[in-house]
Design an enzyme around this catalytic site. Structure first.
Site, PDB file in Angstrom:
ATOM      1  N   ARG A  83       0.837  -1.200   0.000  1.00  0.00           N
ATOM      2  CA  ARG A  83       0.000   0.000   0.000  1.00  0.00           C
ATOM      3  C   ARG A  83       0.868   1.244   0.000  1.00  0.00           C
ATOM      4  O   ARG A  83       1.749   1.416   0.830  1.00  0.00           O
ATOM      5  CB  ARG A  83      -0.891   0.003   1.245  1.00  0.00           C
ATOM      6  CG  ARG A  83      -1.598   1.312   1.559  1.00  0.00           C
ATOM      7  CD  ARG A  83      -2.866   1.456   0.730  1.00  0.00           C
ATOM      8  NE  ARG A  83      -3.517   2.737   0.999  1.00  0.00           N
ATOM      9  CZ  ARG A  83      -4.490   2.920   1.874  1.00  0.00           C
ATOM     10  NH1 ARG A  83      -4.927   1.911   2.580  1.00  0.00           N
ATOM     11  NH2 ARG A  83      -5.028   4.105   2.039  1.00  0.00           N
ATOM     12  N   ARG A  92      -6.065   1.748  -4.515  1.00  0.00           N
ATOM     13  CA  ARG A  92      -5.181   1.157  -3.510  1.00  0.00           C
ATOM     14  C   ARG A  92      -5.162  -0.369  -3.593  1.00  0.00           C
ATOM     15  O   ARG A  92      -6.155  -0.990  -3.968  1.00  0.00           O
ATOM     16  CB  ARG A  92      -5.563   1.613  -2.102  1.00  0.00           C
ATOM     17  CG  ARG A  92      -6.920   1.244  -1.557  1.00  0.00           C
ATOM     18  CD  ARG A  92      -8.060   2.235  -1.764  1.00  0.00           C
ATOM     19  NE  ARG A  92      -7.833   3.649  -1.693  1.00  0.00           N
ATOM     20  CZ  ARG A  92      -7.894   4.382  -0.596  1.00  0.00           C
ATOM     21  NH1 ARG A  92      -8.148   3.816   0.554  1.00  0.00           N
ATOM     22  NH2 ARG A  92      -7.724   5.681  -0.654  1.00  0.00           N
ATOM     23  N   ASP A  95      -6.934  -1.758   1.674  1.00  0.00           N
ATOM     24  CA  ASP A  95      -7.418  -0.825   2.673  1.00  0.00           C
ATOM     25  C   ASP A  95      -8.058  -1.661   3.781  1.00  0.00           C
ATOM     26  O   ASP A  95      -8.929  -2.483   3.496  1.00  0.00           O
ATOM     27  CB  ASP A  95      -8.511   0.021   1.996  1.00  0.00           C
ATOM     28  CG  ASP A  95      -8.674   1.371   2.617  1.00  0.00           C
ATOM     29  OD1 ASP A  95      -7.919   1.716   3.534  1.00  0.00           O
ATOM     30  OD2 ASP A  95      -9.585   2.094   2.171  1.00  0.00           O
ATOM     31  N   ASP A  97     -10.009  -0.946   7.181  1.00  0.00           N
ATOM     32  CA  ASP A  97     -10.575   0.093   8.045  1.00  0.00           C
ATOM     33  C   ASP A  97     -11.236  -0.527   9.258  1.00  0.00           C
ATOM     34  O   ASP A  97     -12.115  -1.390   9.127  1.00  0.00           O
ATOM     35  CB  ASP A  97     -11.631   0.914   7.281  1.00  0.00           C
ATOM     36  CG  ASP A  97     -11.006   1.876   6.298  1.00  0.00           C
ATOM     37  OD1 ASP A  97      -9.847   2.277   6.516  1.00  0.00           O
ATOM     38  OD2 ASP A  97     -11.677   2.223   5.313  1.00  0.00           O
TER      39      ASP A  97
HETATM   40  N1  ROI Z   1     -14.996   2.852  -3.257  1.00  0.00           N
HETATM   41  C1  ROI Z   1     -15.401   1.566  -3.188  1.00  0.00           C
HETATM   42  N2  ROI Z   1     -16.370   1.132  -4.000  1.00  0.00           N
HETATM   43  N3  ROI Z   1     -14.857   0.698  -2.285  1.00  0.00           N
HETATM   44  C2  ROI Z   1     -13.875   1.084  -1.437  1.00  0.00           C
HETATM   45  O1  ROI Z   1     -13.393   0.257  -0.633  1.00  0.00           O
HETATM   46  C3  ROI Z   1     -13.438   2.424  -1.472  1.00  0.00           C
HETATM   47  N4  ROI Z   1     -12.475   2.876  -0.633  1.00  0.00           N
HETATM   48  C4  ROI Z   1     -12.091   4.144  -0.631  1.00  0.00           C
HETATM   49  C5  ROI Z   1     -12.637   5.152  -1.606  1.00  0.00           C
HETATM   50  C6  ROI Z   1     -11.490   5.657  -2.449  1.00  0.00           C
HETATM   51  C7  ROI Z   1     -13.284   6.287  -0.845  1.00  0.00           C
HETATM   52  N5  ROI Z   1     -13.623   4.587  -2.487  1.00  0.00           N
HETATM   53  C8  ROI Z   1     -14.021   3.291  -2.425  1.00  0.00           C
HETATM   54  O2  ROI Z   1     -11.214   4.536   0.256  1.00  0.00           O
END
Ligand code: ROI
Length: 165
Positions: A83, A92, A95, A97
């Site tokens: 990443r 990315r 991610d 979260d």
């Molecule tokens: N959009 C989608 N569909 N899924 C994600 O996990 C995701 N993650 C993000 C941003 C760029 C806001 N958009 C995303 O961080």
């Protein structure tokens, strides 16, 4: 022991495989056990246009870690997956979260829990409901109700059951 929820997202370098490997990586940590895993979704990007579709999923974990130690562990796995933080809301490889940590409400410099935008993102709510249909956020409506209001447009199931691929 605390129950926490992690949302996973990727839209680079074989996203489905990135997420599957990430679940294995999370489960292999001694202080964390994965106790539930959602379906695998493909979703339209939220944020800048012109980036590839995302794969999204969520896991429930049981952990003895503190919230910040869990955050460190997730960031270290993100880094292991190559990443690189460049464009805000840009593409990315991985991610991770932290969406919920028990019933705690945390607002610190590094961490906001519940995640500040989870209630407006169907690619987070829908996987959470796969794992826990009666989930309610601290000081908000049941997740099922939030998702009903928002709908599931732009979201498709890619695989039903972990391991997905
Ligand atoms: N959009 C989608 N569909 N899924 C994600 O996990 C995701 N993650 C993000 C941003 C760029 C806001 N958009 C995303 O961080």
């Amino acid at each position: 022991m605390t129950t926490a929820y992690i949302a996973l997202g990727s839209n680079l370098e074989n996203p489905g495989l990135q997420l599957q490997r990430a679940v294995d990586d999370i489960d292999s940590l001694p202080e964390i056990e994965v106790s539930g895993c959602s379906k695998l979704y493909i979703s339209e990007p939220v944020g800048p246009e012109g980036q590839p579709d995302y794969c999204n999923a969520a896991v429930r974990v049981e952990t003895t870690l503190t919230p910040l130690a869990l955050l460190d562990a997730m960031q270290s796995i993100e880094n292991d997956h190559g990443r690189v933080r460049t464009v805000r809301w840009g593409p990315r490889t991985l991610d991770l979260d932290m969406i919920l940590f028990g019933n705690e409400v945390i607002e610190s410099e590094r961490l906001t829990v519940p995640h500040y935008q989870m209630h407006v993102r169907n690619f987070v709510l829908c996987p959470l409901l796969d794992i826990q249909p009666d989930l309610t956020l601290p000081s908000r409506k049941p997740v099922e109700e939030l998702l009903k209001e928002m709908g599931t447009s732009g979201l498709e199931v890619m695989a039903e059951k972990y391991p997905w691929l």
